[in-house]
Write a protein that holds these residues in place. Structure first.
Motif, PDB file in Angstrom:
ATOM      1  N   ASP A 265       6.081  10.865  11.793  1.00 52.45           N
ATOM      2  CA  ASP A 265       5.242  10.407  13.318  1.00 52.45           C
ATOM      3  C   ASP A 265       6.113   8.370  13.309  1.00 52.45           C
ATOM      4  OD1 ASP A 265       3.760  12.439  14.486  1.00 52.45           O
ATOM      5  OD2 ASP A 265       1.603  11.214  13.011  1.00 52.45           O
TER       6      ASP A 265
ATOM      7  N   SER B 108      17.959  19.826  15.977  1.00 52.60           N
ATOM      8  CA  SER B 108      17.142  21.371  16.487  1.00 52.60           C
ATOM      9  C   SER B 108      17.679  21.617  17.873  1.00 52.60           C
ATOM     10  CB  SER B 108      16.110  20.834  16.272  1.00 52.60           C
ATOM     11  OG  SER B 108      15.007  21.847  17.321  1.00 52.60           O
TER      12      SER B 108
ATOM     13  N   HIS C 158      11.085  19.940  21.271  1.00 50.32           N
ATOM     14  CA  HIS C 158       9.551  19.370  21.267  1.00 50.32           C
ATOM     15  C   HIS C 158       9.512  18.207  20.051  1.00 50.32           C
ATOM     16  CE1 HIS C 158       9.707  22.607  19.460  1.00 50.32           C
ATOM     17  NE2 HIS C 158       8.491  22.441  18.616  1.00 50.32           N
ATOM     18  N   ARG C 159       9.057  18.755  18.943  1.00 50.38           N
ATOM     19  CA  ARG C 159       9.134  17.724  17.758  1.00 50.38           C
ATOM     20  C   ARG C 159       9.714  16.442  17.820  1.00 50.38           C
ATOM     21  NH1 ARG C 159      10.447  21.801  12.354  1.00 50.38           N
ATOM     22  NH2 ARG C 159       8.332  23.538  13.232  1.00 50.38           N
TER      23      ARG C 159
ATOM     24  N   ASP D 248      12.686  16.775  11.618  1.00 49.68           N
ATOM     25  CA  ASP D 248      11.262  17.277  12.114  1.00 49.68           C
ATOM     26  C   ASP D 248      10.847  15.907  11.909  1.00 49.68           C
ATOM     27  OD1 ASP D 248       9.063  17.656  12.899  1.00 49.68           O
ATOM     28  OD2 ASP D 248       9.248  18.987  10.663  1.00 49.68           O
TER      29      ASP D 248
ATOM     30  N   CYS E  26      13.960  13.234   8.400  1.00 50.59           N
ATOM     31  CA  CYS E  26      14.015  14.627   8.624  1.00 50.59           C
ATOM     32  C   CYS E  26      12.551  15.356   7.502  1.00 50.59           C
ATOM     33  CB  CYS E  26      14.605  15.814   8.697  1.00 50.59           C
ATOM     34  SG  CYS E  26      14.309  17.130   8.956  1.00 50.59           S
ATOM     35  N   GLN E  27      11.555  15.318   7.469  1.00 50.79           N
ATOM     36  CA  GLN E  27      10.245  16.147   6.704  1.00 50.79           C
ATOM     37  C   GLN E  27      10.817  17.406   6.367  1.00 50.79           C
ATOM     38  OE1 GLN E  27       6.491  14.957   8.536  1.00 50.79           O
ATOM     39  NE2 GLN E  27       6.893  15.895  10.036  1.00 50.79           N
TER      40      GLN E  27
ATOM     41  N   SER F 267       7.423  14.146  21.485  1.00 51.26           N
ATOM     42  CA  SER F 267       5.792  13.771  20.782  1.00 51.26           C
ATOM     43  C   SER F 267       6.224  12.697  19.738  1.00 51.26           C
ATOM     44  CB  SER F 267       5.073  15.029  20.571  1.00 51.26           C
ATOM     45  OG  SER F 267       5.873  16.008  19.324  1.00 51.26           O
ATOM     46  N   CYS F 268       7.261  13.015  18.787  1.00 55.02           N
ATOM     47  CA  CYS F 268       6.705  11.909  17.906  1.00 55.02           C
ATOM     48  C   CYS F 268       6.430  10.450  18.167  1.00 55.02           C
ATOM     49  CB  CYS F 268       8.416  11.340  17.693  1.00 55.02           C
ATOM     50  SG  CYS F 268       8.334  10.071  15.698  1.00 55.02           S
TER      51      CYS F 268
ATOM     52  N   SER G 122      20.042  14.425  17.579  1.00 59.27           N
ATOM     53  CA  SER G 122      19.053  15.977  17.231  1.00 59.27           C
ATOM     54  C   SER G 122      19.887  17.094  17.007  1.00 59.27           C
ATOM     55  CB  SER G 122      17.677  16.381  17.680  1.00 59.27           C
ATOM     56  OG  SER G 122      17.126  17.245  17.607  1.00 59.27           O
TER      57      SER G 122
END
Length: 111
Positions: A60, A76, A80-81, A57, A16-17, A84-85, A74
């Motif tokens: 990449d 979350s 979507h985050r 999150d 996670c960022q 799309s990674c 996840s």
């Protein structure tokens, strides 16, 4: 399954960022030790031994070091985050954490 397989720990990594997953979910996660070993990326000495990722999150390139992921979880509500990674492995199942506290937080955010 062998006795070793039943008693071994499952190793995971937190990816996670911008969100401290362990600060929010750590108490619940720690209840499952020693069967569950959850590490930060800098604590991982053998990326091939990591079987799952707990994420919110991911960066990449977050999943790239871990060739043996069996599932990704996840925390979350929206995925979507995650989906799309660019480094997300196509063949690894994705699950999601569901909790009452999470529902209340999201309701507060929406309100």
């Amino acid at each position: 399954m062998s006795k070793e397989g039943v008693n071994r720990s499952i190793r995971g990594v937190v990816l996670c960022q911008d969100f401290d997953i362990l600060a929010h979910f750590g108490e619940g996660i720690m209840r499952h030790r020693p069967r569950l070993e959850l590490l930060s990326p800098d604590e991982v000495s053998d990326p091939a031994a990591i079987e799952f990722a707990l994420t919110f999150d991911p960066a990449d390139d977050a999943f790239a070091p871990y060739p043996n992921l069996r599932f990704i979880c996840s925390v979350s509500v929206a995925a979507h985050r995650l989906v799309s990674c660019p480094s997300l492995p196509a063949d690894v199942p994705i699950t999601r954490v569901v909790s009452k506290a999470q529902e209340q937080t999201m309701a507060g955010f929406v309100a």
